[in-house]
Design a protein around this motif. Structure first.
Motif, PDB file in Angstrom:
ATOM      1  N   LYS A  81       0.846  -1.207   0.000  1.00 11.54           N
ATOM      2  CA  LYS A  81       0.000   0.000   0.000  1.00 11.54           C
ATOM      3  C   LYS A  81       0.871   1.244   0.000  1.00 11.54           C
ATOM      4  CE  LYS A  81      -4.132   1.894   0.346  1.00 11.54           C
ATOM      5  NZ  LYS A  81      -3.795   3.323   0.338  1.00 11.54           N
ATOM      6  N   GLN A  82       1.936   1.257   0.780  1.00 13.19           N
ATOM      7  CA  GLN A  82       2.831   2.413   0.832  1.00 13.19           C
ATOM      8  C   GLN A  82       3.540   2.623  -0.510  1.00 13.19           C
ATOM      9  OE1 GLN A  82       5.411   1.382   4.065  1.00 13.19           O
ATOM     10  NE2 GLN A  82       3.825   1.611   5.630  1.00 13.19           N
ATOM     11  N   LEU A  83       4.024   1.539  -1.094  1.00 13.65           N
ATOM     12  CA  LEU A  83       4.741   1.653  -2.363  1.00 13.65           C
ATOM     13  C   LEU A  83       3.827   2.155  -3.475  1.00 13.65           C
ATOM     14  CD1 LEU A  83       6.778  -1.667  -2.171  1.00 13.65           C
ATOM     15  CD2 LEU A  83       7.735   0.638  -2.077  1.00 13.65           C
ATOM     16  N   ILE A  84       2.608   1.616  -3.538  1.00 11.01           N
ATOM     17  CA  ILE A  84       1.661   2.031  -4.573  1.00 11.01           C
ATOM     18  C   ILE A  84       1.278   3.498  -4.404  1.00 11.01           C
ATOM     19  CG2 ILE A  84      -0.714   1.703  -5.358  1.00 11.01           C
ATOM     20  CD1 ILE A  84      -0.280  -1.321  -4.933  1.00 11.01           C
ATOM     21  N   ASP A  85       1.167   3.946  -3.157  1.00 16.51           N
ATOM     22  CA  ASP A  85       0.793   5.343  -2.901  1.00 16.51           C
ATOM     23  C   ASP A  85       1.846   6.332  -3.384  1.00 16.51           C
ATOM     24  OD1 ASP A  85      -1.637   4.658  -1.845  1.00 16.51           O
ATOM     25  OD2 ASP A  85      -1.021   4.823   0.254  1.00 16.51           O
ATOM     26  N   THR A  86       3.095   5.885  -3.548  1.00 11.14           N
ATOM     27  CA  THR A  86       4.144   6.790  -4.038  1.00 11.14           C
ATOM     28  C   THR A  86       4.127   6.923  -5.561  1.00 11.14           C
ATOM     29  OG1 THR A  86       5.888   5.094  -4.322  1.00 11.14           O
ATOM     30  CG2 THR A  86       5.616   6.056  -2.110  1.00 11.14           C
ATOM     31  N   LEU A  87       3.356   6.077  -6.253  1.00  8.95           N
ATOM     32  CA  LEU A  87       3.353   6.083  -7.709  1.00  8.95           C
ATOM     33  C   LEU A  87       2.369   7.127  -8.249  1.00  8.95           C
ATOM     34  CD1 LEU A  87       3.376   2.223  -8.371  1.00  8.95           C
ATOM     35  CD2 LEU A  87       5.345   3.789  -8.260  1.00  8.95           C
ATOM     36  N   SER A  88       2.699   7.674  -9.396  1.00 10.55           N
ATOM     37  CA  SER A  88       1.848   8.695 -10.003  1.00 10.55           C
ATOM     38  C   SER A  88       0.628   8.097 -10.690  1.00 10.55           C
ATOM     39  CB  SER A  88       2.666   9.495 -11.025  1.00 10.55           C
ATOM     40  OG  SER A  88       3.809  10.056 -10.422  1.00 10.55           O
ATOM     41  N   THR A  89       0.707   6.822 -11.062  1.00 10.15           N
ATOM     42  CA  THR A  89      -0.374   6.141 -11.769  1.00 10.15           C
ATOM     43  C   THR A  89      -1.094   5.201 -10.808  1.00 10.15           C
ATOM     44  OG1 THR A  89       0.980   6.185 -13.771  1.00 10.15           O
ATOM     45  CG2 THR A  89      -0.926   4.715 -13.768  1.00 10.15           C
ATOM     46  N   VAL A  91      -2.978   2.031  -9.143  1.00  7.97           N
ATOM     47  CA  VAL A  91      -2.878   0.576  -9.293  1.00  7.97           C
ATOM     48  C   VAL A  91      -3.949  -0.066  -8.422  1.00  7.97           C
ATOM     49  CG1 VAL A  91      -1.445  -1.472  -8.922  1.00  7.97           C
ATOM     50  CG2 VAL A  91      -0.397   0.647  -9.766  1.00  7.97           C
ATOM     51  N   PHE A  92      -4.699  -0.988  -8.988  1.00  6.03           N
ATOM     52  CA  PHE A  92      -5.724  -1.701  -8.221  1.00  6.03           C
ATOM     53  C   PHE A  92      -5.067  -2.491  -7.093  1.00  6.03           C
ATOM     54  CE2 PHE A  92      -7.920  -5.867  -7.720  1.00  6.03           C
ATOM     55  CZ  PHE A  92      -9.064  -5.419  -7.096  1.00  6.03           C
ATOM     56  N   PHE A  93      -5.478  -2.190  -5.864  1.00  5.35           N
ATOM     57  CA  PHE A  93      -4.999  -2.892  -4.661  1.00  5.35           C
ATOM     58  C   PHE A  93      -6.201  -3.169  -3.783  1.00  5.35           C
ATOM     59  CE2 PHE A  93      -3.774  -2.848  -0.203  1.00  5.35           C
ATOM     60  CZ  PHE A  93      -2.719  -3.737  -0.170  1.00  5.35           C
ATOM     61  N   GLN A  94      -6.280  -4.393  -3.293  1.00  6.23           N
ATOM     62  CA  GLN A  94      -7.420  -4.786  -2.476  1.00  6.23           C
ATOM     63  C   GLN A  94      -6.919  -5.600  -1.290  1.00  6.23           C
ATOM     64  OE1 GLN A  94      -9.725  -8.287  -3.660  1.00  6.23           O
ATOM     65  NE2 GLN A  94     -11.569  -7.024  -3.681  1.00  6.23           N
ATOM     66  N   GLN A 160      -4.646  -8.552  -2.702  1.00  8.11           N
ATOM     67  CA  GLN A 160      -4.185  -8.772  -4.065  1.00  8.11           C
ATOM     68  C   GLN A 160      -3.968  -7.409  -4.716  1.00  8.11           C
ATOM     69  OE1 GLN A 160      -6.750  -9.883  -7.247  1.00  8.11           O
ATOM     70  NE2 GLN A 160      -8.640  -9.260  -6.210  1.00  8.11           N
ATOM     71  N   LEU A 161      -3.288  -7.418  -5.844  1.00  4.32           N
ATOM     72  CA  LEU A 161      -3.162  -6.222  -6.670  1.00  4.32           C
ATOM     73  C   LEU A 161      -3.233  -6.642  -8.134  1.00  4.32           C
ATOM     74  CD1 LEU A 161       0.016  -6.250  -7.842  1.00  4.32           C
ATOM     75  CD2 LEU A 161       0.493  -5.520  -5.524  1.00  4.32           C
ATOM     76  N   ASP A 162      -3.266  -5.672  -9.023  1.00  7.32           N
ATOM     77  CA  ASP A 162      -3.271  -5.965 -10.456  1.00  7.32           C
ATOM     78  C   ASP A 162      -1.833  -5.926 -10.952  1.00  7.32           C
ATOM     79  OD1 ASP A 162      -3.325  -5.546 -13.368  1.00  7.32           O
ATOM     80  OD2 ASP A 162      -5.501  -5.447 -13.106  1.00  7.32           O
ATOM     81  N   ASN A 163      -1.298  -7.082 -11.292  1.00  9.43           N
ATOM     82  CA  ASN A 163       0.115  -7.166 -11.651  1.00  9.43           C
ATOM     83  C   ASN A 163       0.462  -6.348 -12.892  1.00  9.43           C
ATOM     84  OD1 ASN A 163      -1.521  -9.213 -12.950  1.00  9.43           O
ATOM     85  ND2 ASN A 163       0.354 -10.144 -13.736  1.00  9.43           N
ATOM     86  N   ARG A 164      -0.408  -6.356 -13.889  1.00  8.97           N
ATOM     87  CA  ARG A 164      -0.092  -5.650 -15.127  1.00  8.97           C
ATOM     88  C   ARG A 164      -0.230  -4.144 -14.962  1.00  8.97           C
ATOM     89  NH1 ARG A 164      -2.269  -9.816 -19.858  1.00  8.97           N
ATOM     90  NH2 ARG A 164      -0.980 -11.567 -19.144  1.00  8.97           N
TER      91      ARG A 164
END
Length: 387
Positions: A81-89, A91-94, A160-164
């Protein structure tokens, strides 16, 4: 790694799959100069990470893997969750748990599985006990399967997250951070070490690094996995669902826009040819028994890939320091747990780069070996790495 140290550091990363991209983005965010090399294109079509369900399920996986991998998975869940929050695009995370189902004839196997998970929870207090669901509780949690199953098991903390989406978002971040990406360029890490441009070269090639690991007792091999991607607007599953079955225990990972990733097969083979008829029939037959709506699903893709696996089925970081050469870090063996544990491997590697040791690796049991001797969760790191 502190900011002032990173600003004056230059790294080469070979392999732009999941681990290579995560490291390149993390180092660039810290201000380091990063060159990323990959023998394929920017779409990551040759990466094992592209053919995955990206389930983050340490308790479910505890039935078949070592305690150290489970600890890495527990560490990695909040880090994702922390890593995804740093991205500009986006990403589906659940993180809405995992559902375990079984047919009536497989009740004894389900009982053994449940007992195994409960035992693992007693040994590891960071794990949350699975919840046994009766018919009414199952209908409340996952109404789409309640007509076919009378009971289930719910693992509440998993995700889970969306790998692609993630691979694409990391690519976008690489471009924003101006990482020097060298696509369609096969590079030998040893050659990069010899030109003295880099403080450290990081080998994240997965199965492409077989020769580099061939002299090790813990040699590298590929384990074939096969997945089907389906478009099934009639199904509406809310969370990753696993079916206990003696022959083909499948998983179904619902992504956004009614897309489902279905898999189960694990074959000791480096074969990258198309999916077999048998595998396709078993996967599709099993998924139909979970929800009748899959009968009208559209097959978007049948894909295969080989997961990089070391002899002991555990991940390892190898450190090589030689006079007159840049330091080398080799990361490999994430096996079927790449998405589940990669943030733990990332954090451990960043600590190694910063100080030559990793408390995270020691705490989680991630093996680190070096040409100065083996280190693991019971010993201290002796090498001074890239400091």
């Amino acid at each position: 790694m502190n900011q002032s140290q990173s600003l004056h550091s230059k790294y080469a990363i070979v392999g732009a799959g999941l681990m290579g991209r995560l490291l390149a983005v993390a180092l660039a965010q810290l201000g380091a100069q990063v060159n990323l090399y990959d023998q394929g294109g920017c779409d990551a079509r040759g990466a094992a990470a592209r053919i995955a369900a990206a389930m983050l399920a340490p308790l479910a996986e505890s039935a078949i893997t070592e305690d150290s991998v489970v600890r890495m998975g527990i560490h990695s869940l909040p880090r994702w969750k922390q890593l995804i929050d740093t991205l500009s695009t986006p990403v589906f995370f659940q993180q809405d748990g995992t559902l375990i189902l079984w047919h009536r004839q497989d009740a004894s196997e389900a009982e053994r599985f449940t007992n195994h998970l409960e035992k693992n929870c007693l040994h590891n207090p960071q794990l949350t006990l699975p919840q046994k669901l009766n018919s009414a509780e199952l209908r409340h949690i996952e109404p789409g399967v309640a007509d076919r199953f009378m009971q289930g098991l719910y693992l509440p903390d998993e995700g889970q997250l969306d790998n692609r989406q993630l691979l694409d978002a990391l690519l976008a971040e690489l471009n924003l951070l101006k990482v020097n990406c060298h696509w369609n360029q096969a590079v030998d890490p040893e050659q990069l070490r010899a030109n003295h441009q880099y403080e450290c070269v990081i080998d994240c090639r997965g199965n492409g690094a077989k020769d580099a690991w061939s002299s090790s007792v813990n040699s590298l091999r590929g384990v074939r996995g096969e997945v089907v991607r389906l478009y099934a607007p009639e199904v509406k599953l809310r969370r990753p669902t696993r079916l206990i079955h003696p022959r083909y225990p499948i998983y179904i990972a619902p992504k956004e826009n009614d897309v489902y990733v279905v898999g189960a097969t694990e074959i000791e083979s480096d074969d990258l040819s198309e999916m077999s008829v048998r595998s396709a029939m078993e996967l599709l037959s099993a998924v139909y028994t979970v929800h009748s709506g899959f009968a009208e699903a559209r097959i978007l893709e049948m894909a295969t890939q080989c997961r990089p696996t070391l002899k002991n089925n555990l991940p390892e970081i190898r450190v090589q320091k030689d006079k007159g050469l840049s330091d080398l870090i080799m990361i490999n063996g994430l096996y079927r747990h790449g998405f589940m544990i990669s943030p733990a491997v990332l954090d451990s590697t960043l600590e190694l780069l910063a100080s030559g040791q990793s408390n995270t690796a020691l705490e989680l049991g991630l093996s680190i070996s070096s040409n100065f001797g083996k280190t693991d969760s019971t010993s201290s790191h002796k090498a001074s790495l890239c400091a």
